[in-house]
Design a protein around this motif. Structure first.
Motif, PDB file in Angstrom:
ATOM      1  N   LEU A 824       0.856  -1.191   0.000  1.00  9.76           N
ATOM      2  CA  LEU A 824       0.000   0.000   0.000  1.00  9.76           C
ATOM      3  C   LEU A 824       0.892   1.242   0.000  1.00  9.76           C
ATOM      4  N   GLU A 841      -4.900   7.961  -7.650  1.00  9.13           N
ATOM      5  CA  GLU A 841      -5.284   6.577  -7.928  1.00  9.13           C
ATOM      6  C   GLU A 841      -4.789   6.125  -9.298  1.00  9.13           C
ATOM      7  N   GLN A 846      -2.872   4.913  -2.943  1.00 10.95           N
ATOM      8  CA  GLN A 846      -4.175   4.812  -2.282  1.00 10.95           C
ATOM      9  C   GLN A 846      -4.634   6.142  -1.683  1.00 10.95           C
ATOM     10  N   LYS A 864      -7.551   5.093   6.435  1.00 14.09           N
ATOM     11  CA  LYS A 864      -8.347   4.853   5.230  1.00 14.09           C
ATOM     12  C   LYS A 864      -7.664   3.822   4.330  1.00 14.09           C
ATOM     13  N   THR A 865      -6.345   3.932   4.174  1.00 15.01           N
ATOM     14  CA  THR A 865      -5.620   3.019   3.286  1.00 15.01           C
ATOM     15  C   THR A 865      -5.632   1.594   3.820  1.00 15.01           C
ATOM     16  N   GLN A 868      -9.121   0.018   3.445  1.00 21.74           N
ATOM     17  CA  GLN A 868      -9.385  -0.429   2.077  1.00 21.74           C
ATOM     18  C   GLN A 868      -8.702  -1.763   1.794  1.00 21.74           C
ATOM     19  N   ALA A 869      -7.506  -1.938   2.360  1.00 22.99           N
ATOM     20  CA  ALA A 869      -6.778  -3.187   2.113  1.00 22.99           C
ATOM     21  C   ALA A 869      -7.511  -4.385   2.729  1.00 22.99           C
TER      22      ALA A 869
END
Length: 871
Positions: A824, A841, A846, A864-865, A868-869
């Motif tokens: 990431l 993006e 990310q 947030k990153t 998302q993962a």
């Protein structure tokens, strides 16, 4: 805060940054050569503070060389120097022969005031010198000058001699003394009758007590506006600091940034009596040297003559042969005439043959006339022919197209009734008489032509009398439209200025934002570690000040590239009220709001849109020096596909800023959003231009109006997000998000600034993350590969977008993905205008962080990153 004040603050912070890192960078030697116009020792005394200042503020070793005229020319031609400080005439020669380019322009500080222009002074002894410069005509007066290459000490004055019709060798004889001081001494001692030095020399010698100004008289004195030094010539831009081709771009940018940040009131500036500004346009110097035929144009003129001789040799030879043949034919006709006179009686019998010959000749003339008509029709230039009384008797098709009329409409009318030619604001009466009275040929390079329709265009061409039997019977006027060419030249000049400003602004903004992030990071560490609530309050104030400073860098970028917007959905009403409150603080101008309670939020970059609003409000405030009202109105609109603004259909917020001032003159209204257009003394002409760039970058529209009897009105349309006004995160969701436990992770931070790495590592470690750092892409790649091989892979990388002298985040991420495809990544940069920041993006990131940022923004991006993962 004015534009100059903002630039000073920015450059001051840049100076602090450069000074901080100077110790860690390997020293590089830079050779600075200056022209010793008052002698080598005087030059070294004056510019030694410049050398010391650059060595303190930059990581470079500066070698200062004070060189006389000839030595400086040899050093530049041999490529022995990196930076050159010389007069504009020598710069013009170096620009052509050696590829030097202007980096900065000198602000000459004399008697407590900066001067960015200078000229020449022509002077004599007050007791027995001539009273007027024209008095030397025919006297062969001796004139003392500095050097044939000295611009202020000879070339600028020589141009004035040439304008007055004074001829070297007949009216005056120059003698060169090497320095300005020596010229003044030569005039004072009577070695020469008249002297030529640059402006400020006489005043400086008087201030040093070496001379008394009352002992001298200035000839041909000029009185330019806002210039209080003695001067006898037009003013030209001050000395340029020029960059040699061998000097690295990053070194030149560093030196320029450091010198631009030097305040005029600083000890260093006072010591060397100089400060610096962005490079001026030296076209007036080139024009002067071209008129004089001085280098580098002397060599060009000789080259052109040689090429012309080589190119037209065959034509001249052929013309000579034809002339010789014509002469032989004339001699033959003369002898034939004598012979025919004796055979007159015999030739009567051949009268019939002669009549046939006459008819043949008549037919030949008709053919010649038709041939001339074909030539006139094929010419691209407009040709107008008048008879003795000034009536038009002939127009070719090009003239009909240029004037926008047919020949039948104007034939028989007087030329002055159809068109008007103006040769400038102060036309030469002799030029007007040449066209009207047809006295002599007239050639003009630029004139304003008023067409029958009333439209004005720029033309070049000539007017010549038509003679018959020694009498003038008419005039031939040839015109060529040069309007498009002049417009293109003006656009090229504006583009050159914007490119120079873009280069300086981009580097300053990036370095300044890096420095701000270091400061913000260390403040975050203090705030996290401090237990004293009062100390934490001070830290928070300092952080807010840093983020206000970030707005300055965004504004600086908006003047050049517009800056790529980093958008978010924000309420416009709050931004409007806060911006108006700050912009009108301390003034007598009031604001009147008409904002509906259901005003839609807009998707925009808050920093950039605040800059736009501030520039509009500042213009309105300046239009109301005695007070008044600025009306701010807003409404929701939905544009259809055929809207008059050329925007995409959809919802928009329409904003109007209207002041109660005098309004915008109609002739200025089409140009208010053009770069460098201003009607205010000292204005930059970039405020509304940056507004246009910002609004267009957001996909919006901006226009200016000035209805009769009302003030100026600026209208903006910005894309709206009405759905955001109805849908938002539930309170319990926000609470859950804020209370969410920060996940643990191994993070690699890559940034070329040591302070950024240290502060980010300390903050992330405080929140439980395991952090490693790297100074550039190469080191980050090694650390990442070693961690992967040791079984301790990183979960997330935070990469600086740009690394001087190495590859940054955009180049590094694909290499990391070759090692770990699932890594990431978050990108961080002070270049908000880079496409990666607005569309991260698309480049594999990310999230994106604009420097400077606080720990809350950093943790939000990490949270947030990682979330998302998991999905």
């Amino acid at each position: 805060m004015t534009y100059r004040s903002r630039l000073f603050v920015i450059c001051l912070f840049s100076l602090c940054f450069l000074g901080g890192v100077a110790g860690s960078v390997r020293a590089e030697r830079v050779v600075l050569a200056v022209l010793a116009k008052r002698g080598r020792e005087a030059a070294l005394r004056r510019w030694q503070p410049l050398k010391d200042y650059l060595e303190r503020r930059t990581p470079y070793e500066i070698e200062l060389r004070a060189l006389p005229f000839e030595e400086l020319k040899r050093a530049v031609q041999r490529g022995e120097v990196d930076l050159v400080l010389a007069n504009p005439a020598m710069f013009a020669r170096f620009e052509v022969c050696c590829g030097l380019s202007p980096l900065l322009t000198l602000k000459n500080i004399k008697f407590g005031r900066p001067y960015t222009r200078f000229g020449g002074v022509i002077f004599t002894r007050a007791s027995n010198g001539p009273r007027f410069l024209g008095d030397i005509r025919g006297r062969k007066v001796s004139i003392g000058a500095v050097n044939p290459d000295s611009f202020g000490g000879w070339l600028a004055e020589q141009r004035e001699f040439q304008k007055l019709g004074l001829v070297q060798g007949r009216d005056y004889v120059p003698r060169f003394f090497g320095t300005h001081d020596a010229v003044v001494e030569a005039v004072s001692s009577g070695q020469v009758e008249i002297g030529c030095v640059r402006t400020d020399v006489l005043e400086s010698l008087a201030a040093e007590g070496k001379i008394s100004l009352k002992d001298f008289r200035v000839l041909h004195r000029q009185h330019p506006r806002d210039f209080d030094l003695l001067v006898s010539t037009p003013l030209y831009p001050e000395w340029p600091l020029a960059r040699a081709p061998r000097l690295k771009r990053e070194v030149a940018e560093t030196v320029a940034s450091v010198l631009l940040s030097l305040p005029e009131e600083s000890p260093a500036a006072k010591a060397m009596e100089a400060a610096w500004t962005i490079p001026y346009n030296y076209q007036s110097v080139h024009d002067s040297l071209r008129e004089l035929g001085a280098p580098p144009y002397r060599a060009y003129r000789a080259k052109i003559l040689r090429e012309a001789r080589a190119r037209y040799f065959k034509f001249i030879l052929g013309l000579t042969v034809l002339t010789l043949g014509a002469f032989i034919v004339v001699i033959y006709i003369f002898l034939l005439h004598r012979r025919l006179s004796g055979l007159y009686e015999k030739l009567k019998s051949y009268s019939g043959q002669l009549e046939g010959l006459v008819e043949e000749r008549t037919q030949h003339l008709v053919e010649e006339r038709e041939r001339l008509a074909v030539i006139l029709r094929s010419l691209g230039e407009a040709v107008l022919v008048t008879e003795r009384g000034g009536k038009i008797v002939l127009l070719n098709p090009a003239a009909e197209r240029l004037l926008g009329v047919s020949a039948e409409e104007v034939l028989g009318q007087r030329l002055c009734e159809v068109i008007q030619l103006e040769f400038g604001p102060d036309p030469d009466p002799a030029s007007d008489r040449a066209v009207e009275e047809k006295l002599s040929p007239l050639f003009f390079e630029e004139a304003t032509l008023t067409l029958p329709s009333g439209r004005e265009i720029l033309v070049e061409g000539s007017a010549a009398p038509i003679r018959s039997d020694g009498e003038i019977v008419g005039t031939a006027l040839i015109l060529r439209d040069i309007t498009a060419r002049k417009r293109l030249e003006a656009e090229m000049q504006r583009a050159s200025k914007l490119e120079t400003l873009r280069l300086v602004a981009g580097g300053v903004a990036h370095d300044f934002n890096n420095l701000l992030l270091s400061i913000v990071g260390y403040l975050e560490v203090i705030r996290l570690e401090a237990e004293d609530a009062r100390l934490r309050g001070f830290v928070e104030r300092a952080e807010r000040a840093c983020f206000r400073a970030r707005t300055l860098t965004r504004e600086l970028l908006s003047y050049t590239t517009g800056g790529g917007p980093v958008k978010s959905v924000v309420p416009l009403g709050e931004i409007l009220r806060e911006t108006v409150s700050l912009a009108l603080s301390g003034s007598v101008v009031k604001a009147s709001f008409d904002l509906p309670p259901d005003l839609w939020p807009a998707e925009l970059d808050p920093d950039q849109i605040v800059i736009c609003f501030q520039n509009i409000l500042i213009n309105a405030r300046q239009a109301l020096p005695r007070g008044g009202v600025i009306y701010i109105r807003a409404r929701n609109v939905v544009l259809s596909a055929d809207n008059p603004y050329g925007l995409s259909p959809g919802p928009y917020v329409e904003l109007e800023f209207e002041d109660s001032g005098p309004g915008i003159p109609p002739e200025n209204l089409p140009f208010v959003f053009e770069p460098f257009f201003t009607t205010k003394h000292g204005g930059s002409g970039l405020g509304l231009f940056s507004c246009r760039r910002i609004v267009e970058a957001h996909g919006g529209f901006i226009q200016a109006e000035s209805p009769p009897g009302r003030g100026a009105l600026i209208r903006l349309l910005l894309p709206a997000r009405p759905e955001e006004a109805l849908v938002g995160p539930a309170p319990e969701e926000e609470a859950a998000s804020s209370a969410e436990e920060i996940p643990s992770a191994r993070i690699l931070v890559m940034d070329d600034e040591k302070g950024v790495r240290e502060s980010m590592a300390e903050i992330l470690s405080t929140y439980g993350f395991e952090v490693e750092t790297a100074a550039d892409g190469e080191e980050a790649l090694k650390v990442f590969r070693a961690a992967r091989e040791a079984g301790r892979s990183f979960d997330l990388v935070i990469l600086d977008l740009t690394v001087p002298g190495g590859f940054g985040g955009k180049e590094l991420l694909p290499r990391l993905r070759e090692i770990d495809p699932d890594i990431l990544a978050i990108v961080a940069s002070g270049y908000s205008s880079d496409p990666v920041m607005g569309q991260h993006e698309d480049f594999g990131f990310q999230a994106a962080l604009i420097k400077p940022f606080v720990s809350e923004d950093l943790l939000k991006a990490i949270r947030k990153t990682l979330r998302q993962a998991k999905r």
